[in-house]
Design a protein around this motif. Structure first.
Motif, PDB file in Angstrom:
ATOM      1  N   LYS A   9       0.826  -1.220   0.000  1.00  0.00           N
ATOM      2  CA  LYS A   9       0.000   0.000   0.000  1.00  0.00           C
ATOM      3  C   LYS A   9       0.857   1.267   0.000  1.00  0.00           C
ATOM      4  CE  LYS A   9      -3.923  -2.215   0.303  1.00  0.00           C
ATOM      5  NZ  LYS A   9      -4.523  -2.597  -0.917  1.00  0.00           N
ATOM      6  N   ARG A  10       1.891   1.277  -0.866  1.00  0.00           N
ATOM      7  CA  ARG A  10       2.740   2.461  -0.978  1.00  0.00           C
ATOM      8  C   ARG A  10       3.435   2.496  -2.329  1.00  0.00           C
ATOM      9  NH1 ARG A  10       7.928   1.104   2.791  1.00  0.00           N
ATOM     10  NH2 ARG A  10       9.031   2.045   1.105  1.00  0.00           N
ATOM     11  N   GLN A  11       3.969   3.652  -2.682  1.00  0.00           N
ATOM     12  CA  GLN A  11       4.734   3.811  -3.905  1.00  0.00           C
ATOM     13  C   GLN A  11       6.080   3.123  -3.727  1.00  0.00           C
ATOM     14  OE1 GLN A  11       4.216   5.185  -6.860  1.00  0.00           O
ATOM     15  NE2 GLN A  11       2.269   6.189  -6.524  1.00  0.00           N
ATOM     16  N   GLU A  12       6.508   2.383  -4.741  1.00  0.00           N
ATOM     17  CA  GLU A  12       7.814   1.744  -4.723  1.00  0.00           C
ATOM     18  C   GLU A  12       8.485   1.958  -6.063  1.00  0.00           C
ATOM     19  OE1 GLU A  12       7.493  -2.319  -3.477  1.00  0.00           O
ATOM     20  OE2 GLU A  12       6.672  -1.771  -1.525  1.00  0.00           O
ATOM     21  N   PHE A  13       9.787   1.785  -6.084  1.00  0.00           N
ATOM     22  CA  PHE A  13      10.564   1.998  -7.306  1.00  0.00           C
ATOM     23  C   PHE A  13      11.106   0.670  -7.803  1.00  0.00           C
ATOM     24  CE2 PHE A  13      14.433   2.971  -9.674  1.00  0.00           C
ATOM     25  CZ  PHE A  13      13.945   3.917 -10.561  1.00  0.00           C
ATOM     26  N   SER A  14      10.878   0.384  -9.083  1.00  0.00           N
ATOM     27  CA  SER A  14      11.423  -0.810  -9.705  1.00  0.00           C
ATOM     28  C   SER A  14      12.611  -0.382 -10.572  1.00  0.00           C
ATOM     29  CB  SER A  14      10.369  -1.503 -10.579  1.00  0.00           C
ATOM     30  OG  SER A  14      10.957  -2.583 -11.279  1.00  0.00           O
ATOM     31  N   PRO A  15      13.841  -0.791 -10.221  1.00  0.00           N
ATOM     32  CA  PRO A  15      15.017  -0.381 -10.987  1.00  0.00           C
ATOM     33  C   PRO A  15      15.202  -1.151 -12.295  1.00  0.00           C
ATOM     34  CG  PRO A  15      15.677  -1.757  -9.160  1.00  0.00           C
ATOM     35  CD  PRO A  15      14.193  -1.567  -9.035  1.00  0.00           C
ATOM     36  N   GLY A  16      14.294  -2.072 -12.581  1.00  0.00           N
ATOM     37  CA  GLY A  16      14.369  -2.845 -13.816  1.00  0.00           C
ATOM     38  C   GLY A  16      12.977  -3.173 -14.301  1.00  0.00           C
ATOM     39  N   ILE A  17      12.892  -4.068 -15.278  1.00  0.00           N
ATOM     40  CA  ILE A  17      11.594  -4.484 -15.809  1.00  0.00           C
ATOM     41  C   ILE A  17      11.422  -5.989 -15.620  1.00  0.00           C
ATOM     42  CG2 ILE A  17      11.352  -2.614 -17.488  1.00  0.00           C
ATOM     43  CD1 ILE A  17      12.383  -4.524 -19.625  1.00  0.00           C
ATOM     44  N   LYS A  18      10.190  -6.377 -15.379  1.00  0.00           N
ATOM     45  CA  LYS A  18       9.861  -7.800 -15.287  1.00  0.00           C
ATOM     46  C   LYS A  18       8.991  -8.117 -16.491  1.00  0.00           C
ATOM     47  CE  LYS A  18       7.541 -11.215 -12.422  1.00  0.00           C
ATOM     48  NZ  LYS A  18       6.723 -11.434 -11.215  1.00  0.00           N
ATOM     49  N   CYS A  19       9.468  -9.035 -17.331  1.00  0.00           N
ATOM     50  CA  CYS A  19       8.777  -9.369 -18.572  1.00  0.00           C
ATOM     51  C   CYS A  19       8.296 -10.810 -18.561  1.00  0.00           C
ATOM     52  CB  CYS A  19       9.713  -9.174 -19.760  1.00  0.00           C
ATOM     53  SG  CYS A  19      10.256  -7.491 -19.968  1.00  0.00           S
ATOM     54  N   LYS A  20       7.132 -11.001 -19.105  1.00  0.00           N
ATOM     55  CA  LYS A  20       6.590 -12.347 -19.304  1.00  0.00           C
ATOM     56  C   LYS A  20       7.271 -12.926 -20.537  1.00  0.00           C
ATOM     57  CE  LYS A  20       3.478 -15.540 -18.433  1.00  0.00           C
ATOM     58  NZ  LYS A  20       3.638 -16.424 -17.323  1.00  0.00           N
ATOM     59  N   VAL A  21       7.831 -14.138 -20.383  1.00  0.00           N
ATOM     60  CA  VAL A  21       8.514 -14.817 -21.491  1.00  0.00           C
ATOM     61  C   VAL A  21       8.064 -16.271 -21.511  1.00  0.00           C
ATOM     62  CG1 VAL A  21      10.544 -13.321 -21.413  1.00  0.00           C
ATOM     63  CG2 VAL A  21      10.528 -15.410 -20.084  1.00  0.00           C
ATOM     64  N   LYS A  22       8.387 -16.948 -22.590  1.00  0.00           N
ATOM     65  CA  LYS A  22       8.099 -18.383 -22.650  1.00  0.00           C
ATOM     66  C   LYS A  22       9.076 -19.116 -21.745  1.00  0.00           C
ATOM     67  CE  LYS A  22       6.205 -18.477 -27.294  1.00  0.00           C
ATOM     68  NZ  LYS A  22       6.377 -18.948 -28.666  1.00  0.00           N
ATOM     69  N   ASN A  23       8.574 -20.120 -21.040  1.00  0.00           N
ATOM     70  CA  ASN A  23       9.402 -20.937 -20.171  1.00  0.00           C
ATOM     71  C   ASN A  23      10.532 -21.560 -20.986  1.00  0.00           C
ATOM     72  OD1 ASN A  23      10.126 -22.057 -17.752  1.00  0.00           O
ATOM     73  ND2 ASN A  23       8.651 -23.715 -17.842  1.00  0.00           N
ATOM     74  N   ASN A  24      11.724 -21.611 -20.432  1.00  0.00           N
ATOM     75  CA  ASN A  24      12.921 -22.159 -21.084  1.00  0.00           C
ATOM     76  C   ASN A  24      13.452 -21.294 -22.223  1.00  0.00           C
ATOM     77  OD1 ASN A  24      13.425 -24.456 -19.511  1.00  0.00           O
ATOM     78  ND2 ASN A  24      11.850 -25.611 -20.613  1.00  0.00           N
ATOM     79  N   SER A  25      13.115 -20.029 -22.258  1.00  0.00           N
ATOM     80  CA  SER A  25      13.668 -19.141 -23.289  1.00  0.00           C
ATOM     81  C   SER A  25      15.170 -18.981 -23.071  1.00  0.00           C
ATOM     82  CB  SER A  25      13.018 -17.757 -23.224  1.00  0.00           C
ATOM     83  OG  SER A  25      11.685 -17.803 -23.608  1.00  0.00           O
ATOM     84  N   PRO A  26      15.976 -19.121 -24.136  1.00  0.00           N
ATOM     85  CA  PRO A  26      17.412 -18.870 -23.988  1.00  0.00           C
ATOM     86  C   PRO A  26      17.638 -17.367 -23.784  1.00  0.00           C
ATOM     87  CG  PRO A  26      16.871 -19.475 -26.250  1.00  0.00           C
ATOM     88  CD  PRO A  26      15.618 -19.581 -25.460  1.00  0.00           C
ATOM     89  N   VAL A  27      18.464 -17.017 -22.815  1.00  0.00           N
ATOM     90  CA  VAL A  27      18.720 -15.623 -22.468  1.00  0.00           C
ATOM     91  C   VAL A  27      20.147 -15.265 -22.879  1.00  0.00           C
ATOM     92  CG1 VAL A  27      18.849 -13.941 -20.588  1.00  0.00           C
ATOM     93  CG2 VAL A  27      17.097 -15.730 -20.541  1.00  0.00           C
ATOM     94  N   LYS A  28      20.271 -14.207 -23.686  1.00  0.00           N
ATOM     95  CA  LYS A  28      21.567 -13.728 -24.150  1.00  0.00           C
ATOM     96  C   LYS A  28      21.879 -12.393 -23.476  1.00  0.00           C
ATOM     97  CE  LYS A  28      21.262 -15.884 -28.696  1.00  0.00           C
ATOM     98  NZ  LYS A  28      21.363 -15.672 -30.146  1.00  0.00           N
ATOM     99  N   PRO A  29      23.143 -11.993 -23.437  1.00  0.00           N
ATOM    100  CA  PRO A  29      23.484 -10.693 -22.851  1.00  0.00           C
ATOM    101  C   PRO A  29      23.041  -9.550 -23.768  1.00  0.00           C
ATOM    102  CG  PRO A  29      25.449 -11.749 -23.706  1.00  0.00           C
ATOM    103  CD  PRO A  29      24.331 -12.735 -23.854  1.00  0.00           C
ATOM    104  N   VAL A  30      22.752  -8.392 -23.183  1.00  0.00           N
ATOM    105  CA  VAL A  30      22.363  -7.233 -23.991  1.00  0.00           C
ATOM    106  C   VAL A  30      23.557  -6.698 -24.774  1.00  0.00           C
ATOM    107  CG1 VAL A  30      20.402  -6.552 -22.569  1.00  0.00           C
ATOM    108  CG2 VAL A  30      22.657  -5.649 -22.033  1.00  0.00           C
ATOM    109  N   MET A  31      24.759  -7.005 -24.296  1.00  0.00           N
ATOM    110  CA  MET A  31      26.007  -6.691 -24.994  1.00  0.00           C
ATOM    111  C   MET A  31      27.114  -7.530 -24.366  1.00  0.00           C
ATOM    112  SD  MET A  31      26.719  -2.886 -23.422  1.00  0.00           S
ATOM    113  CE  MET A  31      28.321  -2.670 -24.120  1.00  0.00           C
ATOM    114  N   LYS A  32      28.292  -7.594 -24.999  1.00  0.00           N
ATOM    115  CA  LYS A  32      29.365  -8.427 -24.471  1.00  0.00           C
ATOM    116  C   LYS A  32      29.800  -7.935 -23.098  1.00  0.00           C
ATOM    117  CE  LYS A  32      33.224  -5.975 -26.536  1.00  0.00           C
ATOM    118  NZ  LYS A  32      34.419  -6.052 -27.333  1.00  0.00           N
ATOM    119  N   GLY A  33      30.316  -8.855 -22.289  1.00  0.00           N
ATOM    120  CA  GLY A  33      30.730  -8.490 -20.947  1.00  0.00           C
ATOM    121  C   GLY A  33      31.387  -9.637 -20.209  1.00  0.00           C
TER     122      GLY A  33
END
Length: 190
Positions: free
Chosen positions: A95-119
């Motif tokens: 019951k209060r304002q909160e800050f989300s420093p990122g995004i939560k996205c709905k994806v298909k289960n077992n989706s391969p996840v790649k980096p947004v850039m090399k690192g």
């Protein structure tokens, strides 16, 4: 009274007006007001907008910082939709304002996840929402990937844009940071 989001935002706007008048006057208080304004408004995501307006520069409506212009970002995986966006939101449970420093996205289960850039893989861990990993990129950028059910890299590994970091659960949490804090990653997935 000052605990509510509306009162804090009103206070921030009043301070911005005061700072604007102080900065335009060319008074010596500019050396104190500008850093204080940067600190206060950092959480509201309007620091760059106000500072650029106060300095008389045109504002470009960028989500990622200007230093990231030349970086080639990529989506970490295919998203179905954004479940929780970046920024301030009303949390029904607390019951209060909160800050989300990122995004939560709905994806298909077992989706391969790649980096947004090399690192380089800086950290791997686990919490109540699944496994996560933190990558360090060039120019002091970091990306955090949460909601992973399987991680296919190890701490210290160098990863390229085509490498698979891991596999997702039915959601993926993505956070992008620089030395000043979180950055809105939504422009990457558009």
């Amino acid at each position: 009274m000052l605990g509510s989001f509306r009162w804090r935002m009103l206070l921030a706007l009043l301070l911005a007006i005061f700072a604007s008048l102080s900065l335009q006057s060319g008074h010596s208080s500019q050396k104190v007001v500008e850093p204080a304004l940067r600190y206060i408004l950092r959480d509201y995501g309007v620091e760059d907008k106000i500072i650029s307006l106060l300095q008389g520069k045109e504002h470009e409506d960028e989500v990622l910082p200007a230093s990231a212009d030349t970086i080639k970002w990529q989506k970490p995986c295919d998203f179905l939709y954004v479940e929780k966006p970046y920024g301030w939101y009303w949390n029904e449970k607390s019951k209060r304002q909160e800050f989300s420093p990122g995004i939560k996205c709905k994806v298909k289960n077992n989706s391969p996840v790649k980096p947004v850039m090399k690192g380089i893989v800086e950290e791997i861990g686990e919490n109540d929402k699944g496994r996560y990993l933190l990558l360090r990129h060039d120019d002091a950028f970091f990306s955090l990937y949460g909601g992973l059910k399987e991680i296919l890299v190890q701490k210290g590994d160098k990863v390229d844009k085509d490498d698979i970091l891991g596999k997702s659960t039915d959601f993926l949490y993505l956070e992008i940071r620089d030395e000043e804090g979180p950055i809105n990653p939504e422009s990457i997935i558009e």
